[in-house]
Design an enzyme around this catalytic site. Structure first.
Site, mmCIF file in Angstrom:
data_model
loop_
_atom_site.group_PDB
_atom_site.id
_atom_site.type_symbol
_atom_site.label_atom_id
_atom_site.label_comp_id
_atom_site.label_asym_id
_atom_site.label_seq_id
_atom_site.Cartn_x
_atom_site.Cartn_y
_atom_site.Cartn_z
ATOM 1 N N GLU A 180 0.800 -1.221 0.000
ATOM 2 C CA GLU A 180 0.000 0.000 0.000
ATOM 3 C C GLU A 180 0.842 1.285 0.000
ATOM 4 O OE1 GLU A 180 -4.185 -0.359 1.725
ATOM 5 O OE2 GLU A 180 -2.896 -1.098 3.329
ATOM 6 N N HIS A 209 -0.586 5.447 7.558
ATOM 7 C CA HIS A 209 -1.763 4.630 7.253
ATOM 8 C C HIS A 209 -1.899 3.588 8.345
ATOM 9 C CE1 HIS A 209 -4.635 1.928 5.656
ATOM 10 N NE2 HIS A 209 -3.755 0.960 5.478
ATOM 11 N N HIS A 225 -4.847 0.911 10.749
ATOM 12 C CA HIS A 225 -6.144 0.264 10.913
ATOM 13 C C HIS A 225 -6.664 0.581 12.321
ATOM 14 C CE1 HIS A 225 -4.171 -2.774 7.945
ATOM 15 N NE2 HIS A 225 -4.533 -1.669 7.337
ATOM 16 N N HIS A 281 -11.646 -0.423 6.448
ATOM 17 C CA HIS A 281 -10.212 -0.687 6.341
ATOM 18 C C HIS A 281 -9.409 0.069 7.399
ATOM 19 C CE1 HIS A 281 -6.489 -0.596 3.422
ATOM 20 N NE2 HIS A 281 -6.155 -0.851 4.656
#
Ligand code: MN
Length: 239
Positions: free
Chosen positions: A79, A98, A100, A169
């Protein structure tokens, strides 16, 4: 000839990996990057590995097309396009996370919008955009940002915001420095927790956009204070 990034920047990136694990934002997954301080069209990120175990030797250089430039041929995360396309779209952004981040997930999958509930999360602004991958890529993806097109779509939905949620996500958080982006990621998780709690009690009196801006400007003056505590706490926990 490619120039080497400053060792202090790499040390902060390593510390940030450990802090984010220790504070419950990252676990075995998720990543933080920082724009290269000598080459603005590149960024530094760990090779594909658990963030809690990252050392200075694990940091690789990636360009804005998502190619890793590493003498040892190491790879970074699938990603990585989250990072590359945000750096391309937002010259002001110097660091990207990024994650979760668990408490944030409910706000991406319901009609409830994440909004600043207290002064520590003023950077959330009026409300936080939600990226819907189905709009771009249909109903059968694994939800990952696997290519440039998806990265560009996410960057477009982020717009000028500090945070965007990714439905089902996680989220992406941006900042002008490692310290700022870490602060924002930790308080995004905290705001989500508090907002979920407050929603059970009744109607919420959120910060106005003006209060949010003023509080965010104020907090930006003091980013070094929590950073030192978070760093020490991660070290004490063996990270
Ligand atoms: Mn992910």
């Amino acid at each position: 000839m490619p120039q080497t990034a400053s060792p202090a920047l790499i040390d902060d990136l390593v510390a940030a990996n450990h802090i984010l694990v220790n504070e419950g934002v990252l676990d075995g997954f998720g990543h933080i990057s920082v724009r290269h301080d000598q080459q603005p069209d590149r960024f530094l990120i760990a090779r594909s590995m658990a963030p809690g175990l990252v050392t200075a030797e694990d940091i690789v250089v990636c360009d804005l097309d998502g190619n890793v430039h590493d003498a040892q041929g190491r790879k970074t995360y699938v990603e990585r396009f989250i990072h590359s396309e945000i750096y391309r779209a937002r010259p002001d952004v110097k660091a990207v996370i990024h994650s979760h981040s668990p408490a944030v997930i409910p706000f991406g999958v319901t009609g409830a919008r994440l909004r600043p509930i207290c002064h520590m999360s003023g950077f959330l602004g009026a409300q936080v955009p939600v990226f819907e991958i189905r709009r771009m890529a249909g109903e059968a993806t694994d939800l990952l940002i696997r290519n440039q097109a998806l990265g560009k779509a996410l960057a477009a939905d982020l717009g000028q915001s500090a945070v965007a949620l990714m439905r089902g996500h996680g989220n992406v958080v941006v900042g002008v420095s490692i310290q700022q982006v870490v602060f924002r990621a930790i308080y995004t998780e905290g705001n989500a927790r508090l907002q979920s709690e407050a929603m059970r009690m009744g109607e919420i009196n959120f910060l106005t956009p003006e209060e949010a801006k003023a509080a965010s400007d104020m907090n930006d003056e003091h980013l070094g204070r929590p950073w030192e505590v978070w760093k020490k706490r991660a070290q004490q926990n063996g990270l």
